[in-house]
Every structure is written in C-alpha cells, then in structure tokens.
Design a protein around this motif. Structure first.
Motif, PDB file in Angstrom:
ATOM      1  N   PRO A   1       0.849  -1.514   0.284  1.00  0.00           N
ATOM      2  CA  PRO A   1       0.244  -0.042   0.037  1.00  0.00           C
ATOM      3  C   PRO A   1       0.986   0.934  -0.172  1.00  0.00           C
ATOM      4  N   ALA A   2       0.172   2.132  -0.484  1.00  0.00           N
ATOM      5  CA  ALA A   2       0.911   3.817  -0.627  1.00  0.00           C
ATOM      6  C   ALA A   2       1.620   3.862   1.273  1.00  0.00           C
ATOM      7  N   TYR A   3       2.776   4.605   0.753  1.00  0.00           N
ATOM      8  CA  TYR A   3       3.832   4.843   1.851  1.00  0.00           C
ATOM      9  C   TYR A   3       3.590   4.081   3.262  1.00  0.00           C
ATOM     10  N   THR A   4       3.974   2.360   3.084  1.00  0.00           N
ATOM     11  CA  THR A   4       4.071   1.758   3.838  1.00  0.00           C
ATOM     12  C   THR A   4       5.525   0.896   3.561  1.00  0.00           C
ATOM     13  N   ASP A   5       6.265   1.885   2.540  1.00  0.00           N
ATOM     14  CA  ASP A   5       7.850   1.736   2.340  1.00  0.00           C
ATOM     15  C   ASP A   5       8.717   0.742   3.519  1.00  0.00           C
ATOM     16  N   ARG A   6       8.512   1.274   4.680  1.00  0.00           N
ATOM     17  CA  ARG A   6       9.159   0.919   5.893  1.00  0.00           C
ATOM     18  C   ARG A   6       8.990  -0.658   6.092  1.00  0.00           C
ATOM     19  N   HIS A   7       7.735  -0.415   5.749  1.00  0.00           N
ATOM     20  CA  HIS A   7       7.033  -1.976   6.399  1.00  0.00           C
ATOM     21  C   HIS A   7       7.318  -2.796   5.032  1.00  0.00           C
ATOM     22  N   LEU A   8       7.325  -2.726   3.687  1.00  0.00           N
ATOM     23  CA  LEU A   8       7.450  -3.071   2.588  1.00  0.00           C
ATOM     24  C   LEU A   8       9.008  -3.879   3.134  1.00  0.00           C
ATOM     25  N   LEU A   9      10.127  -3.255   3.511  1.00  0.00           N
ATOM     26  CA  LEU A   9      11.317  -3.584   3.127  1.00  0.00           C
ATOM     27  C   LEU A   9      11.468  -4.307   4.727  1.00  0.00           C
ATOM     28  N   ALA A  10      10.150  -4.170   5.995  1.00  0.00           N
ATOM     29  CA  ALA A  10      10.810  -4.901   7.504  1.00  0.00           C
ATOM     30  C   ALA A  10      10.326  -7.154   6.864  1.00  0.00           C
ATOM     31  N   ILE A  11       9.248  -6.451   5.574  1.00  0.00           N
ATOM     32  CA  ILE A  11       8.994  -7.943   5.368  1.00  0.00           C
ATOM     33  C   ILE A  11      10.239  -8.542   4.143  1.00  0.00           C
ATOM     34  N   GLY A  12      10.570  -7.892   3.684  1.00  0.00           N
ATOM     35  CA  GLY A  12      11.765  -8.050   2.394  1.00  0.00           C
ATOM     36  C   GLY A  12      12.833  -8.692   3.587  1.00  0.00           C
ATOM     37  N   LEU A  13      13.398  -8.137   4.284  1.00  0.00           N
ATOM     38  CA  LEU A  13      14.826  -8.696   5.525  1.00  0.00           C
ATOM     39  C   LEU A  13      14.698  -9.644   5.735  1.00  0.00           C
ATOM     40  N   ALA A  14      13.206  -9.901   6.301  1.00  0.00           N
ATOM     41  CA  ALA A  14      12.950 -11.183   6.469  1.00  0.00           C
ATOM     42  C   ALA A  14      13.359 -12.030   5.054  1.00  0.00           C
ATOM     43  N   LEU A  15      11.852 -12.267   4.314  1.00  0.00           N
ATOM     44  CA  LEU A  15      11.871 -13.067   2.964  1.00  0.00           C
ATOM     45  C   LEU A  15      13.934 -13.274   3.037  1.00  0.00           C
ATOM     46  N   GLU A  16      14.357 -12.435   2.871  1.00  0.00           N
ATOM     47  CA  GLU A  16      16.222 -12.527   2.189  1.00  0.00           C
ATOM     48  C   GLU A  16      16.442 -13.141   2.782  1.00  0.00           C
ATOM     49  N   SER A  17      15.966 -13.804   4.152  1.00  0.00           N
ATOM     50  CA  SER A  17      16.616 -14.717   4.819  1.00  0.00           C
ATOM     51  C   SER A  17      16.274 -16.387   4.210  1.00  0.00           C
ATOM     52  N   VAL A  18      14.847 -16.380   3.603  1.00  0.00           N
ATOM     53  CA  VAL A  18      14.578 -18.352   3.788  1.00  0.00           C
ATOM     54  C   VAL A  18      14.591 -17.950   2.435  1.00  0.00           C
ATOM     55  N   LEU A  19      14.402 -16.608   0.891  1.00  0.00           N
ATOM     56  CA  LEU A  19      14.682 -17.310  -0.036  1.00  0.00           C
ATOM     57  C   LEU A  19      15.959 -17.339  -0.259  1.00  0.00           C
ATOM     58  N   PRO A  20      15.578 -18.477  -1.420  1.00  0.00           N
ATOM     59  CA  PRO A  20      17.492 -19.439  -1.891  1.00  0.00           C
ATOM     60  C   PRO A  20      17.971 -17.825  -2.229  1.00  0.00           C
ATOM     61  N   GLU A  21      19.117 -17.965  -1.783  1.00  0.00           N
ATOM     62  CA  GLU A  21      20.950 -17.694  -2.604  1.00  0.00           C
ATOM     63  C   GLU A  21      20.706 -17.621  -3.918  1.00  0.00           C
ATOM     64  N   THR A  22      21.263 -16.140  -4.468  1.00  0.00           N
ATOM     65  CA  THR A  22      21.835 -16.358  -5.874  1.00  0.00           C
ATOM     66  C   THR A  22      23.517 -16.001  -6.034  1.00  0.00           C
ATOM     67  N   PRO A  23      24.344 -17.082  -6.330  1.00  0.00           N
ATOM     68  CA  PRO A  23      25.595 -16.875  -6.232  1.00  0.00           C
ATOM     69  C   PRO A  23      25.790 -16.166  -6.997  1.00  0.00           C
ATOM     70  N   ARG A  24      27.465 -14.812  -6.290  1.00  0.00           N
ATOM     71  CA  ARG A  24      28.135 -14.090  -7.115  1.00  0.00           C
ATOM     72  C   ARG A  24      28.464 -14.302  -8.480  1.00  0.00           C
ATOM     73  N   PRO A  25      27.566 -13.864  -9.776  1.00  0.00           N
ATOM     74  CA  PRO A  25      28.667 -13.865 -10.878  1.00  0.00           C
ATOM     75  C   PRO A  25      29.944 -14.204 -11.327  1.00  0.00           C
ATOM     76  N   GLN A  26      30.265 -15.131 -11.901  1.00  0.00           N
ATOM     77  CA  GLN A  26      31.742 -15.405 -12.607  1.00  0.00           C
ATOM     78  C   GLN A  26      32.151 -14.282 -13.941  1.00  0.00           C
ATOM     79  N   ARG A  27      33.357 -13.955 -13.895  1.00  0.00           N
ATOM     80  CA  ARG A  27      34.026 -12.985 -14.339  1.00  0.00           C
ATOM     81  C   ARG A  27      34.192 -13.404 -15.261  1.00  0.00           C
ATOM     82  N   GLN A  28      33.973 -12.572 -16.251  1.00  0.00           N
ATOM     83  CA  GLN A  28      33.363 -13.077 -18.399  1.00  0.00           C
ATOM     84  C   GLN A  28      34.874 -12.429 -18.962  1.00  0.00           C
TER      85      GLN A  28
END
Length: 492
Positions: free
Chosen positions: A465-492
């Motif tokens: 919802p509009a102007y719930t940015d900090r709550h959205l980020l708080a959800i993101g903080l929580a989800l970051e620990s349970v979502l799959p890891e994205t590996p670092r890219p290999q140098r090309q």
C-alpha cells in the motif's frame, strides 16, 4: 542459513582474521563495508582500489563516466577525516554509483543522450547530496537506456549495458548500468530511477534487490525527468539491509529496522501477474512461494483485473504528455544550454528517436484532454482500486515475478522477444508487472530468488500500500533469509 553463514564468516574475518583480499572486499555489502571502515578493519581507499581493480577494463559495460581518480581522492579524504576522530556518517567511505540522469557535481550528466554529453553540473541531485552527507563516495555515473525511455539499456550513443551474469544479455533498464555494476560487484550499492519499472527490472535481471519508493518520498531535484507524476529515484543493492540504510538516509526515517514476523504477513497472489511467464521463472516463483508458506506467510489469491485495465489506460498518456513539459523545464532551469528540440534532434537510439519524433513532438502527441482524464479521473480510480485490494483482503503486499522472463540477448531483442513460443513486444512485456504499481505511485520491492538453468537471475516483486515502504522493507528483510541464495556472477 547459507546467507547467515556468509555474514558470520565476513564478520569474523573483519574483526579477527587476516587482511581480506581485493576479491573478498568486493563481496562486502554497503552496510558491511561501512562497519568495517568505521571499526578500523579496512580503509575506504582499500575498498575503492579493490573495486577499481575489479572493474578493470570493463567500465564501458556499466559506466558512462567512471571516475577512479575522483573516488581515490574522496577515499583518502574520508580516511583522513576518520583519523581526526570526527563523527562518521552511516555510509562513511563507502563507494556507490548513480545513474547518469542523476546529476553530480563536476561530472557530466548525459542522461545517456548525445546532446547533453558535455553538460557538467555544478551541484549534486538532492538524493545524491544526502548520501554524500552520510559519507558516501561516488565511483562514477552509470549507463542507461537513452533518456530513461526503455528497458534494455541498449544505448546507441554510449553502448549496450551487459548483464552482470551473461555479457551477451541485456541488463534491463532503464537503470541498467547501476544494476550491472551492483550485480557484478563493481560497487556495493547505487541509485537508479524508476518511472515504469526502471529500478526493479535491472535489479531482477542482475540478481540484486531494488526499491521503487512511494511517489514523493524521495526528493527529485537534480534528476533529468520523464514524468513528475511517475518518476522517482530508487536504490539498488545486494542486500535488503542496504536498501533499508539508503532509504533511511534519503528520507530521514533512520536506518534501523526490524525484520517482520512472517507468521503475521498476508500476501496477495494476483493471477494476472503470475500467468504466462517463462517456465524457469515459474519454477523459481513456485519455489519462493513454497518457502514463504513454510515460514508461515499466508498467500491469498486476488483478482487484479480492474487494476490492470485501469493501468493500461493511463501509463503512456501521463508520461508522454508530461515529458514534453517536464524535460523542457528541467533543461532550461538547470542551464544546460539545450532545448527540448535540441535534445530530440540528437537522440541516437532508434526506439527513443521514434518516441520523441512521433509521440512527444509529432502528430501522435497525447492530446490535453486525454492527459486530463488520465491524471484527474483514471489515476485516482487506480489508486482507489489498489487501496481497496489491500484493505478488503487485509494484505501487507502482493507478490509476483518482477519480469515475466529473464534477461534476453542484447542483439535482436530491441523490439521483440519470445515468451512461451510466441513473439511479443520487448518493452510492454518486461514492464507488464512493474508498470501498474508505478502508475499508482505505490512502493515496489524486487528481491532475487535464484538462477535459471541457464544461470540467469530472476526477481520476485512485492508491492505494498502507498507509503508503507518501511513495512515492505521489513518484510523483505525477513524474506531475504528464507529465499534461495543468488550466487555471485563469474567474471566474463
């Protein structure tokens, strides 16, 4: 758990272990780097040199203006300032990048277009000034889709931006250079701008996190515009913690934020946003939803048909009508020495040239009455529809793939791409899910959720919802620990 292990290992190395190698230093997030510098475990100059070394001869893949000498000088000044015992800002000595439509004192601000290649502003954009006040150091100005009018960042004037994970693929746009630089570990964090998805799309395609804040939360002074209604700056970083930090600095809301309790979170899943997506995107999205449910998140099917219909009617009329006024005013007020017609005449990218010649300055320009209906009638209806959706279903956010498919080849994808066996327009397909929330001005957060079988990143977006940015980020903080890891890219 893997992310926690890596964080613990970094903390140990920074506090008690031997000096980190240049490669180790480029692993640091902005928050980790700020702490290491503040604790005296690393100098700003050491980090800057490591990032310059990693960039090497590849600056042209992400930057329009790479400024290693300026960054070194700023880092030396930051280290001297620290030795004097002065109070340090939350980003003291941390290098960042900004998209080249965000002005920076003493560096060209091209907007990715030939007419402005020699314009050097004498001040910083307001968002950049706030980050510098917090101690940030500018590494350079990143490439973008010309004048921010596209999603591939295939810029005919300054070159195509290469994806951080596959240099033959596009980086997304229009903030492609920032996405590629952060995803490629050339910088820990940076700023882009977002009108219809231009922060979230490159975040998703380059395996990083990106935030489009609610419209009006970030100051827009000093940013080459498209639309005063739809434009906003937004951060990209390799951790949600960094987005929280940068958002707090820019808005003055503070850096500290506690992760949400996922067992209390309700997230809507709109069919219209989650259908007709690439099979690998679908696989990773289903895995992410399963991980969320396993942590107690309530996933609620929701109908966004009305939202999609309203959004489709207003996005282009608002942006194409406003850019003619807003860009002309910016060029004049900022003493660029160029008019709107000067800029349009020199546009190099064919897709952007067509838009300016026909849809902005030509006979297909948006009539005043269409704009007035869009801004005064349809947009308020869209905002109300979003508000009703969140309230009626008691939702904290809605979730969907940031883009329907991963990054596509730079060559041959300017106009069309193939999705599920059908040729579809590139621009409209890649903004399909990001554009509705942009039109309403609500916050959107893109999170990386892993790699396809071809090694390409996929992003999951949360709109709140509009102007719930900090709550959205708080959800993101929580989800970051349970979502799959994205590996670092290999140098090309």
């Amino acid at each position: 758990m893997k992310r926690y292990f890596q964080a613990s290992l970094l903390a140990f190395l920074l506090s008690a272990g031997p000096a980190l190698s240049a490669s180790d230093l480029t692993e640091l997030t902005a928050s980790e780097a700020a702490k290491a510098i503040a604790d005296g475990n690393m100098t700003s100059l050491e980090l800057v040199e490591a990032l310059i070394d990693r960039t090497g001869n590849d600056a042209g893949k992400a930057y329009i203006t790479f400024d290693p000498d300026g960054a070194r000088a700023a880092a030396k000044a930051a280290d001297s300032f620290q030795k004097d015992g002065a109070e340090l800002g939350p980003l003291h000595g941390v290098p960042i990048v900004v998209k080249d439509n965000i002005i920076a004192e003493g560096l060209p601000a091209t907007g990715g277009t030939p007419a402005l290649k020699d314009w050097v502003p004498s001040s910083d954009a307001q968002v950049l000034a706030k980050l510098k006040e917090a101690g940030a150091i500018l590494l350079g100005k990143t490439n973008l889709h010309e004048l921010a009018f596209g999603i591939t960042s295939n810029n005919a004037a300054f070159g195509a931006v290469a994806n951080a994970y596959d240099s033959s693929r596009f980086a997304g746009g229009s903030s492609g250079g920032t996405g590629a630089a952060v995803g490629g570990h050339l910088a820990p964090a940076g700023l882009g701008t977002d009108t219809g998805g231009s922060v979230r799309i490159p975040a998703a395609l380059n395996g990083v996190a990106g935030l489009r804040p609610s419209s009006g939360r970030y100051p827009q002074g000093g940013i080459i515009p498209i639309s005063k209604t739809r434009d906003t700056a937004g951060p990209l970083a390799r951790s949600v913690e960094d987005l929280v930090l940068i958002d707090g600095i820019i808005t003055g809301t503070g850096a500290a934020l506690t992760a949400a309790d996922l067992k209390t979170i309700r997230i809507g899943v709109p069919a219209t946003f989650n259908e007709n997506i690439d099979p690998e995107t679908d696989r990773l999205m289903k895995a992410a939803f399963a991980a969320m449910e396993a942590e107690g998140v309530a996933l609620v099917p929701v109908d966004t048909t009305t939202i999609v219909d309203l959004a489709s009617k207003i996005g282009f009329p608002i942006a194409l009508w406003e850019v003619k006024r807003d860009l002309a005013e910016f060029l004049k007020d900022n003493n660029t020495g160029k008019s709107l017609e000067d800029v349009a005449t020199q546009v190099a990218s064919p897709d952007v040239k067509f838009v300016f010649d026909n849809l902005i300055l030509g006979d297909q320009a948006i009539p005043d009455e269409i704009y007035e209906t869009s801004i005064n009638d349809l947009r308020p209806q869209l905002q109300a529809a979003y508000a009703d959706l969140f309230a009626a279903n008691k939702l904290d956010a809605i979730a969907f793939p940031t883009t329907p498919l991963p990054a596509q080849p730079i060559q041959g994808s300017d106009m069309n791409v193939t999705l599920n066996g059908k040729e579809v327009p590139t621009f409209q397909t890649f903004i399909r899910n990001t554009d509705p929330g942009s039109n309403a001005g609500i916050p959107g957060l893109s999170l990386p959720i892993g790699l396809t079988k071809d090694g390409l990143p996929v992003g999951l977006e949360l709109d709140g919802p509009a102007y719930t940015d900090r709550h959205l980020l708080a959800i993101g903080l929580a989800l970051e620990s349970v979502l799959p890891e994205t590996p670092r890219p290999q140098r090309q």
